[in-house]
Design a protein around this motif. Sequence first.
Motif, PDB file in Angstrom:
ATOM      1  N   LEU A 243       0.939  -1.238  -0.034  1.00 34.26           N
ATOM      2  CA  LEU A 243       0.138  -0.343   0.044  1.00 34.26           C
ATOM      3  C   LEU A 243       0.965   1.151  -0.769  1.00 34.26           C
ATOM      4  CD1 LEU A 243      -2.688   0.559   1.681  1.00 34.26           C
ATOM      5  CD2 LEU A 243      -1.159   2.074   1.964  1.00 34.26           C
ATOM      6  N   ILE A 244       1.097   2.192  -1.238  1.00 35.05           N
ATOM      7  CA  ILE A 244       2.384   2.834  -1.890  1.00 35.05           C
ATOM      8  C   ILE A 244       0.995   4.990  -1.433  1.00 35.05           C
ATOM      9  CG2 ILE A 244       3.556   4.210  -2.696  1.00 35.05           C
ATOM     10  CD1 ILE A 244       4.059   1.388  -3.665  1.00 35.05           C
ATOM     11  N   THR A 245       1.050   5.220  -0.935  1.00 32.83           N
ATOM     12  CA  THR A 245       0.227   6.539  -0.653  1.00 32.83           C
ATOM     13  C   THR A 245       1.306   7.676  -0.960  1.00 32.83           C
ATOM     14  OG1 THR A 245       1.595   7.225   1.462  1.00 32.83           O
ATOM     15  CG2 THR A 245      -0.411   5.954   2.197  1.00 32.83           C
ATOM     16  N   GLY A 246       0.659   8.864  -1.524  1.00 33.76           N
ATOM     17  CA  GLY A 246       1.462   9.838  -2.526  1.00 33.76           C
ATOM     18  C   GLY A 246       2.292   9.427  -4.066  1.00 33.76           C
TER      19      GLY A 246
ATOM     20  N   ILE B  31      -2.188  -6.428   4.205  1.00 31.24           N
ATOM     21  CA  ILE B  31      -0.923  -5.594   3.388  1.00 31.24           C
ATOM     22  C   ILE B  31      -0.261  -5.945   4.752  1.00 31.24           C
ATOM     23  CG2 ILE B  31      -0.287  -3.055   3.409  1.00 31.24           C
ATOM     24  CD1 ILE B  31      -3.208  -2.819   3.876  1.00 31.24           C
ATOM     25  N   ASP B  32       1.367  -6.277   3.435  1.00 32.43           N
ATOM     26  CA  ASP B  32       2.879  -6.671   3.547  1.00 32.43           C
ATOM     27  C   ASP B  32       3.745  -5.391   3.941  1.00 32.43           C
ATOM     28  OD1 ASP B  32       2.010  -9.187   3.408  1.00 32.43           O
ATOM     29  OD2 ASP B  32       2.148  -8.723   1.747  1.00 32.43           O
ATOM     30  N   VAL B  33       3.491  -4.518   2.726  1.00 34.67           N
ATOM     31  CA  VAL B  33       4.308  -3.495   3.295  1.00 34.67           C
ATOM     32  C   VAL B  33       4.225  -2.134   2.390  1.00 34.67           C
ATOM     33  CG1 VAL B  33       6.376  -2.418   1.806  1.00 34.67           C
ATOM     34  CG2 VAL B  33       6.763  -4.335   1.984  1.00 34.67           C
ATOM     35  N   LEU B  34       3.832  -1.287   3.519  1.00 33.49           N
ATOM     36  CA  LEU B  34       3.367  -0.172   3.858  1.00 33.49           C
ATOM     37  C   LEU B  34       3.950   1.752   3.970  1.00 33.49           C
ATOM     38  CD1 LEU B  34       0.876   2.678   4.033  1.00 33.49           C
ATOM     39  CD2 LEU B  34       2.125   2.385   6.635  1.00 33.49           C
TER      40      LEU B  34
ATOM     41  N   ARG C  69       8.578  -6.628 -10.324  1.00 32.52           N
ATOM     42  CA  ARG C  69       8.728  -7.355  -8.893  1.00 32.52           C
ATOM     43  C   ARG C  69       7.977  -8.710  -9.077  1.00 32.52           C
ATOM     44  NH1 ARG C  69      14.215  -5.898  -5.338  1.00 32.52           N
ATOM     45  NH2 ARG C  69      15.158  -4.111  -6.970  1.00 32.52           N
ATOM     46  N   GLY C  70       6.730  -8.516  -9.228  1.00 26.85           N
ATOM     47  CA  GLY C  70       5.659  -9.298  -9.643  1.00 26.85           C
ATOM     48  C   GLY C  70       5.201  -9.346  -7.852  1.00 26.85           C
ATOM     49  N   ASP C  71       4.656  -7.953  -7.339  1.00 25.70           N
ATOM     50  CA  ASP C  71       4.170  -8.028  -6.234  1.00 25.70           C
ATOM     51  C   ASP C  71       2.749  -7.780  -6.869  1.00 25.70           C
ATOM     52  OD1 ASP C  71       6.295  -9.064  -4.192  1.00 25.70           O
ATOM     53  OD2 ASP C  71       7.101  -7.149  -3.734  1.00 25.70           O
ATOM     54  N   LYS C  72       1.668  -7.482  -5.462  1.00 25.13           N
ATOM     55  CA  LYS C  72       0.544  -6.680  -5.838  1.00 25.13           C
ATOM     56  C   LYS C  72       1.108  -5.258  -5.037  1.00 25.13           C
ATOM     57  CE  LYS C  72      -1.892 -11.666  -5.953  1.00 25.13           C
ATOM     58  NZ  LYS C  72      -2.314 -11.639  -5.365  1.00 25.13           N
ATOM     59  N   VAL C  73      -0.151  -4.151  -5.898  1.00 22.54           N
ATOM     60  CA  VAL C  73       0.335  -3.003  -5.004  1.00 22.54           C
ATOM     61  C   VAL C  73      -1.089  -2.230  -4.904  1.00 22.54           C
ATOM     62  CG1 VAL C  73       0.791  -0.393  -5.561  1.00 22.54           C
ATOM     63  CG2 VAL C  73       2.367  -2.147  -6.748  1.00 22.54           C
ATOM     64  N   ILE C  74      -1.515  -1.429  -3.853  1.00 24.81           N
ATOM     65  CA  ILE C  74      -2.671  -0.848  -3.881  1.00 24.81           C
ATOM     66  C   ILE C  74      -1.844   0.534  -4.237  1.00 24.81           C
ATOM     67  CG2 ILE C  74      -4.366   0.305  -2.680  1.00 24.81           C
ATOM     68  CD1 ILE C  74      -3.969  -2.939  -1.571  1.00 24.81           C
ATOM     69  N   ALA C  75      -2.462   1.216  -4.570  1.00 32.14           N
ATOM     70  CA  ALA C  75      -1.659   2.763  -4.963  1.00 32.14           C
ATOM     71  C   ALA C  75      -2.782   3.412  -4.758  1.00 32.14           C
ATOM     72  CB  ALA C  75      -1.140   2.964  -7.193  1.00 32.14           C
TER      73      ALA C  75
END
Length: 307
Positions: A7-10, A77-80, A26-32
Amino acid sequence: MAPLVWLITGCSSGFGAQFVHSALARGDKVIATGRNAATKLKHLDGTGAAIVDLDVSLPEAEVKNIVDKAAKIHGRIDVLVNNAGYGFFGAIEETRRLFDVNVFGALAVTRAVLPHMRAQQSGTIAFVGSMYAWWTPGMVTAYGAAKGALKAIVDGLAAEVRPFNIRTIDFEPGFFQTPLTDGANLAQYASAAPPLDAYADQRAAMVAVAAAHDGNERGDVGKGVELMVDVIRGEGRASGRSMPLRLPIGEDAVKVVEATCHNMLKVVDAWREEVVGTTDRDEFESDKGIESIVTVPDIKLWTYLPW
């Protein structure tokens, strides 16, 4: 390694947008996420990222509601990456608004994500800070103060979430080719208050420096974000290394951190005997000081998690 969910902000531009592309590659999933996502994140249509409208300066309950819904997209969510922020020089009310986004916004999103990470007993929370947390030049005071706050937050947060197998890191970039020093961007966030004549020379000098560096920044955003993704995933240049609590990104950032630490140590050495070491109570027992139970954590705080 199973695909991570970010999950990435901005994500409208700069580091945020690049994080989306690098994580997906990298093959990951993203919530922008970003404000006015329908227009400002339109450039991410077709990338495979899930797009979520999120203004981090909303009331905390609203932020939590949006994050909880976003977490359902991939079930975790693995990475914020707390990237949302902006910089300017302005009056007190404008400084409060800057802190609402750069500091309190990051805290609100972090607090919203933490229940999900605690439940899954894993996660990484990254903050995009700045070398200005170590050295703040004139006319950039509010921005440097906000980044300094994030630097301190990471220290305390790391200790709080460590029992849940959650890691934290503050990335501290130097100058990169982002919209931060773009003239139009500076004008967008310029103070609405009448400028003070007393600071006219300093203000003009700062604007001149920004103009001179706009488009000629040292750092390449793609390379910088690839390094940060390496660190988060424990791959590439970060393979086999422990994750530090904070990491300068870029040669200029490294020099600022080195010089700041060197200068502070010189101050301590110069003042240790005459002043610093003369303030203990006469009856104080030296083996019972707070320093006996609280120590500055080793920068090699984390080994990489077995996702």
